[in-house]
Design a protein around this motif. Structure first.
Motif, PDB file in Angstrom:
ATOM      1  N   PHE A   1      12.600  62.386   8.186  1.00 30.92           N
ATOM      2  CA  PHE A   1      12.480  61.057   7.579  1.00 30.92           C
ATOM      3  C   PHE A   1      11.401  60.287   8.319  1.00 30.92           C
ATOM      4  O   PHE A   1      11.313  60.332   9.553  1.00 30.92           O
ATOM      5  CB  PHE A   1      13.798  60.300   7.668  1.00 30.92           C
ATOM      6  CG  PHE A   1      13.700  58.905   7.104  1.00 30.92           C
ATOM      7  CD1 PHE A   1      13.777  58.687   5.740  1.00 30.92           C
ATOM      8  CD2 PHE A   1      13.496  57.816   7.936  1.00 30.92           C
ATOM      9  CE1 PHE A   1      13.668  57.409   5.216  1.00 30.92           C
ATOM     10  CE2 PHE A   1      13.380  56.536   7.434  1.00 30.92           C
ATOM     11  CZ  PHE A   1      13.465  56.335   6.064  1.00 30.92           C
ATOM     12  N   THR A   2      10.567  59.601   7.582  1.00 33.51           N
ATOM     13  CA  THR A   2       9.626  58.641   8.147  1.00 33.51           C
ATOM     14  C   THR A   2       9.576  57.444   7.211  1.00 33.51           C
ATOM     15  O   THR A   2       9.966  57.542   6.045  1.00 33.51           O
ATOM     16  CB  THR A   2       8.199  59.212   8.268  1.00 33.51           C
ATOM     17  OG1 THR A   2       7.673  59.449   6.951  1.00 33.51           O
ATOM     18  CG2 THR A   2       8.175  60.511   9.068  1.00 33.51           C
ATOM     19  N   ASP A   3       9.086  56.332   7.731  1.00 32.75           N
ATOM     20  CA  ASP A   3       8.789  55.247   6.803  1.00 32.75           C
ATOM     21  C   ASP A   3       7.621  55.686   5.919  1.00 32.75           C
ATOM     22  O   ASP A   3       7.021  56.744   6.133  1.00 32.75           O
ATOM     23  CB  ASP A   3       8.465  53.960   7.568  1.00 32.75           C
ATOM     24  CG  ASP A   3       7.215  54.081   8.422  1.00 32.75           C
ATOM     25  OD1 ASP A   3       6.114  54.127   7.844  1.00 32.75           O
ATOM     26  OD2 ASP A   3       7.330  54.138   9.665  1.00 32.75           O
ATOM     27  N   ALA A   4       7.289  54.874   4.931  1.00 35.55           N
ATOM     28  CA  ALA A   4       6.284  55.276   3.936  1.00 35.55           C
ATOM     29  C   ALA A   4       4.909  54.684   4.211  1.00 35.55           C
ATOM     30  O   ALA A   4       4.034  54.726   3.345  1.00 35.55           O
ATOM     31  CB  ALA A   4       6.753  54.870   2.543  1.00 35.55           C
ATOM     32  N   GLU A   5       4.684  54.153   5.417  1.00 36.46           N
ATOM     33  CA  GLU A   5       3.402  53.526   5.716  1.00 36.46           C
ATOM     34  C   GLU A   5       2.250  54.524   5.568  1.00 36.46           C
ATOM     35  O   GLU A   5       1.205  54.208   4.984  1.00 36.46           O
ATOM     36  CB  GLU A   5       3.437  52.943   7.132  1.00 36.46           C
ATOM     37  CG  GLU A   5       2.504  51.779   7.335  1.00 36.46           C
ATOM     38  CD  GLU A   5       2.725  51.087   8.666  1.00 36.46           C
ATOM     39  OE1 GLU A   5       2.487  49.867   8.720  1.00 36.46           O
ATOM     40  OE2 GLU A   5       3.148  51.762   9.633  1.00 36.46           O
TER      41      GLU A   5
ATOM     42  N   PHE B   1      14.755  64.866   3.059  1.00 39.09           N
ATOM     43  CA  PHE B   1      14.816  64.489   1.640  1.00 39.09           C
ATOM     44  C   PHE B   1      14.750  62.978   1.470  1.00 39.09           C
ATOM     45  O   PHE B   1      14.113  62.472   0.538  1.00 39.09           O
ATOM     46  CB  PHE B   1      16.088  65.030   0.982  1.00 39.09           C
ATOM     47  CG  PHE B   1      16.182  64.615  -0.465  1.00 39.09           C
ATOM     48  CD1 PHE B   1      15.452  65.270  -1.427  1.00 39.09           C
ATOM     49  CD2 PHE B   1      16.972  63.537  -0.846  1.00 39.09           C
ATOM     50  CE1 PHE B   1      15.495  64.861  -2.759  1.00 39.09           C
ATOM     51  CE2 PHE B   1      17.023  63.121  -2.167  1.00 39.09           C
ATOM     52  CZ  PHE B   1      16.285  63.789  -3.125  1.00 39.09           C
ATOM     53  N   CYS B   2      15.403  62.244   2.356  1.00 38.97           N
ATOM     54  CA  CYS B   2      15.379  60.793   2.258  1.00 38.97           C
ATOM     55  C   CYS B   2      13.952  60.268   2.430  1.00 38.97           C
ATOM     56  O   CYS B   2      13.555  59.271   1.811  1.00 38.97           O
ATOM     57  CB  CYS B   2      16.319  60.176   3.291  1.00 38.97           C
ATOM     58  SG  CYS B   2      16.678  58.440   3.004  1.00 38.97           S
TER      59      CYS B   2
ATOM     60  N   ASP C   1      20.614  64.669   0.472  1.00 39.50           N
ATOM     61  CA  ASP C   1      20.481  66.088   0.134  1.00 39.50           C
ATOM     62  C   ASP C   1      20.784  66.261  -1.344  1.00 39.50           C
ATOM     63  O   ASP C   1      21.648  65.567  -1.895  1.00 39.50           O
ATOM     64  CB  ASP C   1      21.435  66.946   0.969  1.00 39.50           C
ATOM     65  CG  ASP C   1      21.172  68.448   0.799  1.00 39.50           C
ATOM     66  OD1 ASP C   1      19.990  68.815   0.632  1.00 39.50           O
ATOM     67  OD2 ASP C   1      22.129  69.237   0.832  1.00 39.50           O
ATOM     68  N   MET C   2      20.054  67.179  -1.978  1.00 39.54           N
ATOM     69  CA  MET C   2      20.310  67.572  -3.365  1.00 39.54           C
ATOM     70  C   MET C   2      20.175  69.085  -3.423  1.00 39.54           C
ATOM     71  O   MET C   2      19.099  69.624  -3.097  1.00 39.54           O
ATOM     72  CB  MET C   2      19.329  66.898  -4.319  1.00 39.54           C
ATOM     73  CG  MET C   2      19.449  65.380  -4.387  1.00 39.54           C
ATOM     74  SD  MET C   2      20.948  64.828  -5.232  1.00 39.54           S
ATOM     75  CE  MET C   2      20.372  64.712  -6.916  1.00 39.54           C
ATOM     76  N   ASP C   3      21.242  69.758  -3.818  1.00 35.18           N
ATOM     77  CA  ASP C   3      21.271  71.220  -3.762  1.00 35.18           C
ATOM     78  C   ASP C   3      21.554  71.783  -5.153  1.00 35.18           C
ATOM     79  O   ASP C   3      22.661  71.613  -5.686  1.00 35.18           O
ATOM     80  CB  ASP C   3      22.336  71.685  -2.774  1.00 35.18           C
ATOM     81  CG  ASP C   3      22.397  73.195  -2.675  1.00 35.18           C
ATOM     82  OD1 ASP C   3      21.330  73.816  -2.493  1.00 35.18           O
ATOM     83  OD2 ASP C   3      23.502  73.761  -2.801  1.00 35.18           O
ATOM     84  N   ILE C   4      20.567  72.444  -5.720  1.00 34.87           N
ATOM     85  CA  ILE C   4      20.717  72.997  -7.066  1.00 34.87           C
ATOM     86  C   ILE C   4      21.750  74.120  -7.076  1.00 34.87           C
ATOM     87  O   ILE C   4      22.534  74.258  -8.021  1.00 34.87           O
ATOM     88  CB  ILE C   4      19.351  73.491  -7.586  1.00 34.87           C
ATOM     89  CG1 ILE C   4      18.439  72.289  -7.851  1.00 34.87           C
ATOM     90  CG2 ILE C   4      19.510  74.332  -8.851  1.00 34.87           C
ATOM     91  CD1 ILE C   4      17.019  72.656  -8.248  1.00 34.87           C
TER      92      ILE C   4
ATOM     93  N   HIS D   1      17.791  53.241  -1.109  1.00 36.09           N
ATOM     94  CA  HIS D   1      19.121  52.661  -0.890  1.00 36.09           C
ATOM     95  C   HIS D   1      19.779  52.428  -2.248  1.00 36.09           C
ATOM     96  O   HIS D   1      19.193  51.774  -3.113  1.00 36.09           O
ATOM     97  CB  HIS D   1      19.031  51.314  -0.163  1.00 36.09           C
ATOM     98  CG  HIS D   1      18.677  51.408   1.271  1.00 36.09           C
ATOM     99  ND1 HIS D   1      18.195  50.326   2.001  1.00 36.09           N
ATOM    100  CD2 HIS D   1      18.741  52.440   2.153  1.00 36.09           C
ATOM    101  CE1 HIS D   1      17.970  50.697   3.238  1.00 36.09           C
ATOM    102  NE2 HIS D   1      18.295  51.975   3.366  1.00 36.09           N
ATOM    103  N   VAL D   2      20.996  52.918  -2.391  1.00 33.80           N
ATOM    104  CA  VAL D   2      21.717  52.798  -3.659  1.00 33.80           C
ATOM    105  C   VAL D   2      23.104  52.228  -3.379  1.00 33.80           C
ATOM    106  O   VAL D   2      23.796  52.686  -2.463  1.00 33.80           O
ATOM    107  CB  VAL D   2      21.844  54.175  -4.354  1.00 33.80           C
ATOM    108  CG1 VAL D   2      22.556  54.038  -5.687  1.00 33.80           C
ATOM    109  CG2 VAL D   2      20.468  54.813  -4.553  1.00 33.80           C
TER     110      VAL D   2
END
Length: 452
Positions: free
Chosen positions: A71-75, A107-108, A320-323, A426-427
């Protein structure tokens, strides 16, 4: 084709694992027919990315491939989206659901990057998977395939009702750099939702908490000491965490606030000396949301969901999203309301997985149907994004508060739409199916609805 590689990581995550995934990806890229440039070392600051970008653009790359190793910020992603006119691709990697800390949270990072690029109206390609399972077709799609096509709802609806609740949100501090999810405009909030923001400084909050009589925390402290893990925690930061909860509660009462957007790191750890997660959990249980990372629209999403459900909500990351298992994982450090703990079990108390300071609550989320929603600003337009899932009776995927979720749609169908929608990372989540009431709420306000 010339491909420039930008391996992004942050040192607060597991750098050994990040280096291992980095090496495996480079090995896989070397087997392609493309000309691979750069990417020999991890880029852990935006300044390093800017330097690498200048060199690689001078070399004439056609595609910038961002390796989202942690994970990183989006800068850095925003920088590339703004200055690089070629194609953008992002490769994110999964990690095992061990029940322990999120070692990468890659993933985040992809999720935040997708929202940030939606704010620039910038198209991109993406892949989420291990390099060992990367086929030639997948590689070609990532480097030279069609970019994501924005998923945008229809025209705004006709407003049905102008009778807004006069919500008041306390904004304490500023959001971290690169957290586009957490940007807001006070005028927009006032005009579109009748929301007043009350801005305060972090140092003011720290002073409020520090000046409290320690006796005020006694009832909370007695409760905490009964929980598993409490005997391993240093008493001073535990006390500071509880004082923070009391100070926020007092501010909510004195200023008439319905919730908070709070900058929870790094200053909570470096300047105050404790985590904000337990405070967010304790206030959230009483339906006073405390949105981390100073996410104002996240706090508003929780307030709306709280009002509709008359129950606590949880502002969560999807990590995480796992098919293969057709499941995802929702998670945050340790701040879910404790009523979301499975019946008959008690949460344990612990320290923050990256910063190693208390106080957090740790438990798997209880089984049951959930509604996930966000008042979203992706692609420059306000909308309600809405979807449904079921938390499964499953072992805890990652430390903190997390739940394994089977969504109403398959992960294979949902994941591309989620990233194409520009949904923020964030949801807001609450138990039960509240979509009919949320649809009515959005209709009353003339908000378009995007159901994933």
């Amino acid at each position: 084709m010339s491909v420039g590689i930008f391996p992004l990581a942050r040192v607060t995550f597991d750098m050994d694992l990040a280096h291992a995934r980095h090496g495996a990806i480079l090995t896989r890229l070397e087997k392609t027919a493309h000309r691979i440039l750069g990417g020999e070392r991890l880029l852990t600051t935006t300044e390093e990315v800017v330097g690498a970008d200048t060199d690689l653009r001078d070399a004439g790359i056609r595609t910038a491939l961002i390796l989202q190793l942690t994970f990183t910020d989006a800068e850095a992603v925003e920088h590339l989206g703004q200055v690089f006119t070629g194609d953008l691709s992002i490769w994110s990697v999964p990690e095992a659901r061990t029940g322990d800390r999120l070692r990468l949270n890659s993933f985040c990072g992809l999720h935040l990057a997708s929202h940030s690029l939606s704010c620039l109206d910038r198209k991109f390609r993406w892949h989420f998977g291990d390099p060992e399972q990367m086929s030639e077709e997948m590689m070609n799609d990532l480097l030279d395939g069609d970019p994501v096509q924005p998923l945008i709802p229809g025209k705004p609806r006709k407003k049905q009702n102008d009778d807004y609740p006069n919500y008041r949100v306390g904004v304490i501090g500023e959001h971290p750099p690169g957290f586009t999810t957490c940007r807001y405009d006070a005028g927009t909030l006032e005009q579109e939702f009748g929301v007043t923001t009350v801005e305060m400084g972090l140092r003011d909050l720290f002073a409020e908490a520090t000046e409290l009589d320690p006796e005020h925390r006694a009832p909370l402290l007695e409760e905490i000491t009964q929980l598993e893990g409490s005997d391993h925690l240093a008493p001073d930061p535990v006390g500071k965490s509880l004082d923070l909860s009391i100070a926020l509660d007092n501010l909510a009462a004195s200023k008439g606030l319905d919730g908070f957007a709070l900058k929870c790191w790094p200053e909570m750890f470096t300047d105050y000396g404790a985590a904000a997660c337990a405070a967010a959990s304790l206030l959230g249980e009483r339906r006073i949301p405390c949105a981390c990372e100073c996410d104002v629209f996240g706090a508003l999403s929780q307030i709306v969901l709280n009002d509709i459900t008359a129950a606590p909500s949880f502002l969560t990351d999807i990590v995480d999203m796992d098919i293969a298992s057709d499941t995802g994982v929702i998670w945050h450090c340790g701040q879910a309301p404790r009523s979301m703990c499975p019946e008959g079990t008690e949460p344990r108390v612990t320290v923050h997985s990256n910063r190693r300071e208390p106080l957090l609550f740790e438990f798997p989320l209880k089984p049951g149907n959930i509604t996930l929603m966000r008042i979203s600003r992706s692609y420059g337009a306000t909308k309600l994004i809405l979807f449904k899932g079921t938390v499964l009776d499953a072992p805890m995927a990652y430390s903190g508060t997390s739940g394994v979720v089977r969504f109403e749609r398959t992960v294979a169908d949902l994941l591309p739409d989620m990233l194409a929608s520009g949904l923020e990372h964030h949801v807001a989540t609450a138990y039960g199916d509240h979509r009919p009431a949320l649809r009515k709420w959005a209709d009353n306000r003339g908000l378009p609805i995007l159901e994933l």
